[in-house]
Design an enzyme around this catalytic site. Sequence first.
Site, PDB file in Angstrom:
ATOM      1  N   SER A 153       0.860  -1.182   0.000  1.00 34.63           N
ATOM      2  CA  SER A 153       0.000   0.000   0.000  1.00 34.63           C
ATOM      3  C   SER A 153       0.889   1.221   0.000  1.00 34.63           C
ATOM      4  CB  SER A 153      -0.878  -0.005   1.264  1.00 34.63           C
ATOM      5  OG  SER A 153      -1.503   1.243   1.480  1.00 34.63           O
ATOM      6  N   TYR A 184      -2.282  -1.502  10.267  1.00 32.96           N
ATOM      7  CA  TYR A 184      -2.265  -1.591   8.800  1.00 32.96           C
ATOM      8  C   TYR A 184      -0.907  -1.156   8.248  1.00 32.96           C
ATOM      9  CZ  TYR A 184      -4.017  -1.046   4.000  1.00 32.96           C
ATOM     10  OH  TYR A 184      -4.230  -1.151   2.644  1.00 32.96           O
TER      11      TYR A 184
END
Length: 330
Positions: free
Chosen positions: A146, A163
Amino acid sequence: MKDFAGKLAVVTGGGTGMGRELCLQLAKAGCNLALCDVSADNMAETRRLCLAVDESLTVSTHLCDVASEEQVNAFRDAVLTEHGTDHVNLLFNNAGIGGGGSFINDEREQWDKTFDVCWFGVYYCCRAFLPALIAADEAHLVNTSSVNGLWASLGPDTPHTAYCAAKFAVRGFTEALITDLALNAPHVKVSVVMPGHIGTQIVANSMAYMGRDPDSLSAEDIDAFRQQLMDAGLPVGNLPDDDIRGLIAQQAQAFEAEAPTTAATAAEVILDGVKHERWRILIGDDAHVLDAELRAAPEQAYDRAFTESLLARGHFASLIQTAGAAVTQS
């Protein structure tokens, strides 16, 4: 790998979003598919769409939570058995969720669930399927990180630790595999994907996976979200709980609807990267701008002015708002 026809691709998180779009575009290229997800209904729809493209393909679906190594190994065994093969040509480690934003304030269970899916899901699938990739004449491993594998932030007002930690791990692991595979299995290529804000259902799916969809939130959860909105300057102090639930659902929908890059476009970029053997695949103008900004001023990355500069250039506004809300609630 210039041609996907007749190959076998494994796609995790294939029920929605980028996973579904990868399956559809691979199906159009004549590629057989094995997909996993935690939603049987979503997988069934992906399978239906793929077979509508080419009914001659073999498309298998497998219920699997990639955070469980036992389930991942069972998934691998089922794939090889159902496809009657000892090899796999493509592995897309695409499954992911958001949540567990604060290492300090959030429940450990929520934090660990996010980290387990986003990091261990990649690790377990690589452990399980790498021998099958090596057994193929040509193969490509694609791990989805990401922009949060570049920038551990959703801005200065929202902690985002689980995350970000997982996505940094995915990025580092994948980059380390470049040398490992080049020395020990040079016919297996590897890529790390770093998407910006992509239009997917990750916010809604994450809430469902965590058992934190709007309808199931407690009064305490609702009060916390109401306070977050009030802290942002919104006059919601007197809104009934059901209206707050509606706002949470709207933000999950907005994450998909307001994204500058569609899941279909993201899948196209990924598959083009595979064909051109690019080990580093950035997706979206926002990802490219962030990458350049970080290289230019790494020491300022976590200053408020850095985020304000990104927002002023038209990037990440809806991502920070909607994903920040999801992280807080999950």
